[in-house]
Scaffold this motif. Structure first.
Motif, PDB file in Angstrom:
ATOM      1  N   GLY A  71      23.744  40.767  28.835  1.00 49.72           N
ATOM      2  CA  GLY A  71      24.078  39.874  27.736  1.00 49.72           C
ATOM      3  C   GLY A  71      23.530  38.474  27.936  1.00 49.72           C
ATOM      4  O   GLY A  71      23.298  38.022  29.062  1.00 49.72           O
ATOM      5  N   THR A  72      23.302  37.796  26.823  1.00 50.63           N
ATOM      6  CA  THR A  72      22.857  36.415  26.837  1.00 50.63           C
ATOM      7  C   THR A  72      23.650  35.629  25.809  1.00 50.63           C
ATOM      8  O   THR A  72      24.197  36.186  24.854  1.00 50.63           O
ATOM      9  N   GLY A  73      23.697  34.306  25.996  1.00 50.81           N
ATOM     10  CA  GLY A  73      24.399  33.466  25.039  1.00 50.81           C
ATOM     11  C   GLY A  73      25.899  33.688  25.098  1.00 50.81           C
ATOM     12  O   GLY A  73      26.463  33.919  26.167  1.00 50.81           O
ATOM     13  N   GLY A  74      26.536  33.661  23.948  1.00 51.10           N
ATOM     14  CA  GLY A  74      27.985  33.807  23.921  1.00 51.10           C
ATOM     15  C   GLY A  74      28.671  32.601  24.534  1.00 51.10           C
ATOM     16  O   GLY A  74      28.067  31.554  24.774  1.00 51.10           O
ATOM     17  N   THR A  75      29.934  32.748  24.832  1.00 48.60           N
ATOM     18  CA  THR A  75      30.732  31.627  25.332  1.00 48.60           C
ATOM     19  C   THR A  75      30.342  31.204  26.739  1.00 48.60           C
ATOM     20  O   THR A  75      30.310  30.015  27.065  1.00 48.60           O
ATOM     21  N   PHE A  76      29.994  32.182  27.601  1.00 47.73           N
ATOM     22  CA  PHE A  76      29.747  31.875  29.001  1.00 47.73           C
ATOM     23  C   PHE A  76      28.310  32.153  29.433  1.00 47.73           C
ATOM     24  O   PHE A  76      28.001  32.121  30.614  1.00 47.73           O
ATOM     25  N   GLY A  77      27.423  32.433  28.485  1.00 45.31           N
ATOM     26  CA  GLY A  77      26.021  32.650  28.802  1.00 45.31           C
ATOM     27  C   GLY A  77      25.688  34.051  29.256  1.00 45.31           C
ATOM     28  O   GLY A  77      24.517  34.420  29.336  1.00 45.31           O
ATOM     29  N   ALA A  78      26.671  34.837  29.602  1.00 50.60           N
ATOM     30  CA  ALA A  78      26.503  36.223  30.042  1.00 50.60           C
ATOM     31  C   ALA A  78      27.881  36.881  30.006  1.00 50.60           C
ATOM     32  O   ALA A  78      28.894  36.227  29.718  1.00 50.60           O
ATOM     33  N   MET A  79      27.931  38.181  30.303  1.00 49.44           N
ATOM     34  CA  MET A  79      29.212  38.875  30.332  1.00 49.44           C
ATOM     35  C   MET A  79      30.124  38.253  31.389  1.00 49.44           C
ATOM     36  O   MET A  79      29.676  37.923  32.492  1.00 49.44           O
ATOM     37  N   ALA A  80      31.407  38.116  31.067  1.00 53.66           N
ATOM     38  CA  ALA A  80      32.310  37.420  31.978  1.00 53.66           C
ATOM     39  C   ALA A  80      33.730  37.958  31.856  1.00 53.66           C
ATOM     40  O   ALA A  80      34.092  38.581  30.848  1.00 53.66           O
ATOM     41  N   ILE A  81      34.523  37.692  32.904  1.00 56.93           N
ATOM     42  CA  ILE A  81      35.954  37.996  32.900  1.00 56.93           C
ATOM     43  C   ILE A  81      36.698  36.690  33.136  1.00 56.93           C
ATOM     44  O   ILE A  81      36.381  35.934  34.078  1.00 56.93           O
ATOM     45  N   THR A  82      37.683  36.413  32.286  1.00 59.74           N
ATOM     46  CA  THR A  82      38.455  35.177  32.410  1.00 59.74           C
ATOM     47  C   THR A  82      39.908  35.490  32.734  1.00 59.74           C
ATOM     48  O   THR A  82      40.375  36.618  32.608  1.00 59.74           O
ATOM     49  N   ASN A  83      40.612  34.451  33.125  1.00 61.15           N
ATOM     50  CA  ASN A  83      42.027  34.553  33.482  1.00 61.15           C
ATOM     51  C   ASN A  83      42.870  33.846  32.430  1.00 61.15           C
ATOM     52  O   ASN A  83      42.948  32.621  32.403  1.00 61.15           O
ATOM     53  N   ALA A  84      43.503  34.632  31.543  1.00 55.74           N
ATOM     54  CA  ALA A  84      44.385  34.037  30.530  1.00 55.74           C
ATOM     55  C   ALA A  84      45.644  33.461  31.162  1.00 55.74           C
ATOM     56  O   ALA A  84      46.325  32.630  30.548  1.00 55.74           O
ATOM     57  N   ASN A  85      45.974  33.931  32.382  1.00 56.76           N
ATOM     58  CA  ASN A  85      47.107  33.391  33.151  1.00 56.76           C
ATOM     59  C   ASN A  85      48.387  33.361  32.332  1.00 56.76           C
ATOM     60  O   ASN A  85      49.109  32.373  32.300  1.00 56.76           O
ATOM     61  N   HIS A  86      48.652  34.486  31.639  1.00 54.42           N
ATOM     62  CA  HIS A  86      49.867  34.683  30.846  1.00 54.42           C
ATOM     63  C   HIS A  86      49.894  33.872  29.557  1.00 54.42           C
ATOM     64  O   HIS A  86      50.939  33.795  28.900  1.00 54.42           O
ATOM     65  N   GLY A  87      48.775  33.300  29.186  1.00 56.69           N
ATOM     66  CA  GLY A  87      48.705  32.576  27.925  1.00 56.69           C
ATOM     67  C   GLY A  87      48.098  33.426  26.832  1.00 56.69           C
ATOM     68  O   GLY A  87      47.817  34.609  27.015  1.00 56.69           O
ATOM     69  N   THR A  88      47.857  32.808  25.676  1.00 55.07           N
ATOM     70  CA  THR A  88      47.258  33.513  24.550  1.00 55.07           C
ATOM     71  C   THR A  88      45.789  33.168  24.364  1.00 55.07           C
ATOM     72  O   THR A  88      45.112  33.776  23.540  1.00 55.07           O
ATOM     73  N   SER A  89      45.289  32.176  25.118  1.00 53.42           N
ATOM     74  CA  SER A  89      43.871  31.837  25.058  1.00 53.42           C
ATOM     75  C   SER A  89      43.161  32.427  26.268  1.00 53.42           C
ATOM     76  O   SER A  89      43.799  32.840  27.244  1.00 53.42           O
ATOM     77  N   ALA A  90      41.843  32.447  26.227  1.00 55.78           N
ATOM     78  CA  ALA A  90      41.063  33.164  27.250  1.00 55.78           C
ATOM     79  C   ALA A  90      41.189  32.547  28.636  1.00 55.78           C
ATOM     80  O   ALA A  90      41.161  33.259  29.640  1.00 55.78           O
ATOM     81  N   GLY A  91      41.325  31.234  28.717  1.00 56.35           N
ATOM     82  CA  GLY A  91      41.348  30.594  30.030  1.00 56.35           C
ATOM     83  C   GLY A  91      39.952  30.460  30.601  1.00 56.35           C
ATOM     84  O   GLY A  91      38.943  30.566  29.898  1.00 56.35           O
ATOM     85  N   SER A  92      39.859  30.241  31.905  1.00 54.06           N
ATOM     86  CA  SER A  92      38.572  30.007  32.556  1.00 54.06           C
ATOM     87  C   SER A  92      38.107  31.244  33.305  1.00 54.06           C
ATOM     88  O   SER A  92      38.886  32.150  33.609  1.00 54.06           O
ATOM     89  N   VAL A  93      36.818  31.262  33.624  1.00 50.75           N
ATOM     90  CA  VAL A  93      36.216  32.393  34.332  1.00 50.75           C
ATOM     91  C   VAL A  93      36.810  32.513  35.730  1.00 50.75           C
ATOM     92  O   VAL A  93      37.070  31.518  36.412  1.00 50.75           O
ATOM     93  N   TYR A  94      37.011  33.751  36.166  1.00 51.02           N
ATOM     94  CA  TYR A  94      37.516  34.002  37.513  1.00 51.02           C
ATOM     95  C   TYR A  94      36.552  33.472  38.571  1.00 51.02           C
ATOM     96  O   TYR A  94      35.339  33.671  38.466  1.00 51.02           O
ATOM     97  N   VAL A  95      37.115  32.819  39.588  1.00 50.60           N
ATOM     98  CA  VAL A  95      36.331  32.259  40.697  1.00 50.60           C
ATOM     99  C   VAL A  95      36.966  32.708  42.000  1.00 50.60           C
ATOM    100  O   VAL A  95      38.198  32.794  42.120  1.00 50.60           O
ATOM    101  N   ASN A  96      36.126  33.002  42.999  1.00 49.48           N
ATOM    102  CA  ASN A  96      36.626  33.432  44.298  1.00 49.48           C
ATOM    103  C   ASN A  96      35.714  32.884  45.393  1.00 49.48           C
ATOM    104  O   ASN A  96      34.518  32.709  45.193  1.00 49.48           O
ATOM    105  N   SER A  97      36.297  32.610  46.570  1.00 50.34           N
ATOM    106  CA  SER A  97      35.513  32.071  47.684  1.00 50.34           C
ATOM    107  C   SER A  97      34.685  33.147  48.377  1.00 50.34           C
ATOM    108  O   SER A  97      33.702  32.845  49.049  1.00 50.34           O
ATOM    109  N   THR A  98      35.078  34.402  48.242  1.00 50.42           N
ATOM    110  CA  THR A  98      34.303  35.509  48.801  1.00 50.42           C
ATOM    111  C   THR A  98      33.924  36.457  47.678  1.00 50.42           C
ATOM    112  O   THR A  98      34.426  36.344  46.554  1.00 50.42           O
TER     113      THR A  98
END
Length: 586
Positions: free
Chosen positions: A267-294
């Motif tokens: 995928g290209t474009g869209g909200t995050f420039g490519a396919m992504a998984i976000t953390n709604a964190n129990h809310g109703t909006s998408a939230g931010s993209v998942y991030v991890n140190s490893t």
């Protein structure tokens, strides 16, 4: 940007679009954006056909969607207009060759009684139909909100479109005049326009507490009364440790020493420039993209309610979602040449951990994305068939856009169930290759997310859920779309797998009366290609079961030949659910 992929990054991200063997002629064309000149040329061809169709000068067309077709073709969807106003549910789907000439047209007839053309009309009210509203769009929006929005908050601004709304009724064909109601076949009836209403189609996308409230409402433009309404909540009720599939490869992106759950090979474009998984964190909006140190994610276990959504346990829902997203994307691209949800390779995303203990997953037309709940009565709703189901809604929204009500709504839901089963089969076989495996899926929806092991739906015998019918009847259009999908799901099972001649079997249909008594299936790969071609290049928003059957037969003949066993199988599979007559196999 420093990008690092896990395991299958290169192989999955770079699989060729050129097929070998019999599937080669069935691949989608590359996306091509239509220029203003090309659109004008299509409209001119359509308008030149008006007189032959008995239509006057007040009838027109408005291009709404363009996407790839097969073998170098492009598909254009054009809404029918009258005096410049769209006629709801009336449209033409045209296939264009490389030169931009129309090679086929599939349409719905819901405008024929308007105006002074050669088509028979409904008298003065239709001949002199006025498109001047008596109320404003704001008044219509307020009226719609009053029916659904008490104590609710908008997540996107409401909007209203002025439309001409055909009020439909079913009438029997003369050949079925004396048939008892219980013996009617879907092809014994036809939908006809009873009258027209000038109206506003109001889109409201709201939340009440933490629950989404999505509705489309038809409001009279004359006096503001409610004409029709339907829910638009399209639901199913590195190395990542997946909850349902063990250790699975997922693509991530390394940015400034942090791994992001963004797959820039899909995928290209869209909200995050490519396919992504976000953390709604129990809310109703998408939230931010998942991030991890490893680049190792998840613990493979059900999310513990109230726990962190970002630790290993919280990451598991994101792993489930990314693996489902990757496999759905790859199945569509590698087997059909269809890129992402819209055919144009526009990136989408999935938001995990939506709401609290939310027992649902849904596709949202506001962001063209998906939301996945953690479950309360269910386990996390990120199983492979559920992800495939929700992404299937995106494909339908970008193509046929089947109205989410009545029989067309049931077909919309069935399209997603079919997509979920196909993705499951593809993923279980390793997520590679240019054909869909014959086995690997379980032909039930949502078994993995069920805490009791009881599926949400049975494709092969829908009535096992206690509500869904196994066959078409005149009551089908009054059911919730998750139940009116049942007969078409069964049709697809029979088309792919065949049926049984044993009356005691779950795979038996009393409507199959020709030879052999047990119809022969054509396999999942061919069945899906026929369904996908019909849904993307022939169905209109108002397609019902009878229309779906006819257009599925057309698609089978175009793909495999007019006298092919595949075309016969489509006729038999629909006959098995009381849509059309049974035929002998060749």
């Amino acid at each position: 940007m420093n990008t690092r992929k896990t395991l299958l990054a290169a192989s999955l991200g770079a699989l060729p679009l050129i097929a070998c063997g019999p599937a080669a002629a069935q691949m989608m064309s590359a996306p091509v954006a239509q220029t203003a000149q090309a659109k004008a040329a299509v409209l001119a061809q359509l308008q030149a056909r008006r007189a032959a169709n008995g239509l006057g000068a007040s009838h027109g067309y408005m291009i709404t969607v363009q996407h790839p077709g097969m073998q170098g073709t492009q598909v254009v969807r054009a809404a029918h207009t009258y005096k410049g106003v769209r006629v709801f549910g009336s449209e033409s789907v045209v296939v264009l060759d490389k030169a931009g000439h129309i090679v086929s047209e599939s349409d719905s007839h819901r405008r024929d009684f308007l105006g002074k053309g050669g088509a028979k009309n409904m008298g003065a009210p239709a001949i002199d139909f006025s498109v001047k509203p008596a109320i404003s769009s704001k008044t219509a929006i307020d009226a719609a909100i009053a029916t659904v929005g008490s104590n609710s908050t908008h997540i996107s601004p409401p909007n209203a479109e002025l439309i001409i709304y055909p009020l439909m009724r079913s009438e029997r064909l003369p050949s079925a005049a004396g048939k008892p109601e219980a013996e009617l076949n879907a092809l014994d009836l036809q939908e006809v326009v009873d009258s027209y209403e000038l109206a506003y189609l109001v889109h409201t996308r709201m939340v009440k507490g933490d629950q989404p409230v999505y509705f489309d409402t038809v409001v009279s433009a004359r006096d503001g009364h409610l004409i029709d309404q339907w829910s638009m909540l399209q639901t199913v009720v590195g190395v990542g440790k997946s909850q349902y599939n063990g250790d699975v490869p997922i693509n991530t992106t390394l940015v400034n020493g942090q791994y992001k759950m963004i797959d820039d090979t899909r995928g290209t474009g869209g909200t995050f420039g490519a396919m992504a998984i976000t953390n709604a964190n129990h809310g109703t909006s998408a939230g931010s993209v998942y991030v991890n140190s490893t680049n190792e994610w998840g613990d493979g276990k059900q999310y513990v309610s109230g726990g962190s959504t970002t630790d290993a346990n919280g990451q598991t829902a994101a792993v489930n979602a990314m693996w489902g997203l990757m496999n759905t994307y790859d199945m569509l691209k590698n087997t059909l040449g269809w890129q992402s949800l819209d055919g144009h390779n526009t990136a989408t995303y999935i938001a995990a951990h939506v709401n609290n203990n939310y027992d649902n997953a849904y596709y949202s037309d506001t962001c063209r994305c998906m939301f996945i709940g953690d479950g309360r009565s269910f386990y996390s709703l990120g199983s492979i068939d559920v992800i495939g189901h929700e992404m299937g809604h995106g494909v339908t929204a970008a193509t046929s856009n089947l109205t989410y009500s009545g029989e067309s709504g049931g077909l919309n839901e069935s399209a997603s169930d079919i997509n979920g089963e196909v993705v499951e089969a593809y993923a279980r076989a390793g997520g590679q290759g240019e054909t869909i495996p014959a086995t690997g899926n379980d032909w039930v929806m949502g078994k993995e997310i069920s805490k009791t092991g009881t599926p949400l739906r049975w494709m092969y015998k829908p009535s096992k859920d206690g509500t869904s019918p196994d066959a078409w009847s005149t009551t089908l259009k009054r059911l919730d779309v998750h139940y009116s999908s049942g007969p078409n799901n069964r049709m697809f099972y029979f088309l792919a797998q065949g049926s049984s001649a044993d009356a005691a079997s779950d795979y038996y249909s009393k409507f199959l009366v020709k030879s052999p008594a047990a119809m022969t299936g054509i396999g999942l790969d061919k069945a899906y290609r026929i369904w996908f071609k019909a849904n993307t290049t022939k169905f209109t928003a108002s397609t019902n079961y009878a229309d779906a059957r006819n257009k599925m037969i057309e698609a089978a003949k175009e793909l495999y030949g007019k006298q092919s066993k595949e075309a016969t199988a489509v006729q038999r599979a629909y006959a098995a659910i009381n849509v059309g007559e049974d035929v002998d196999e060749l």
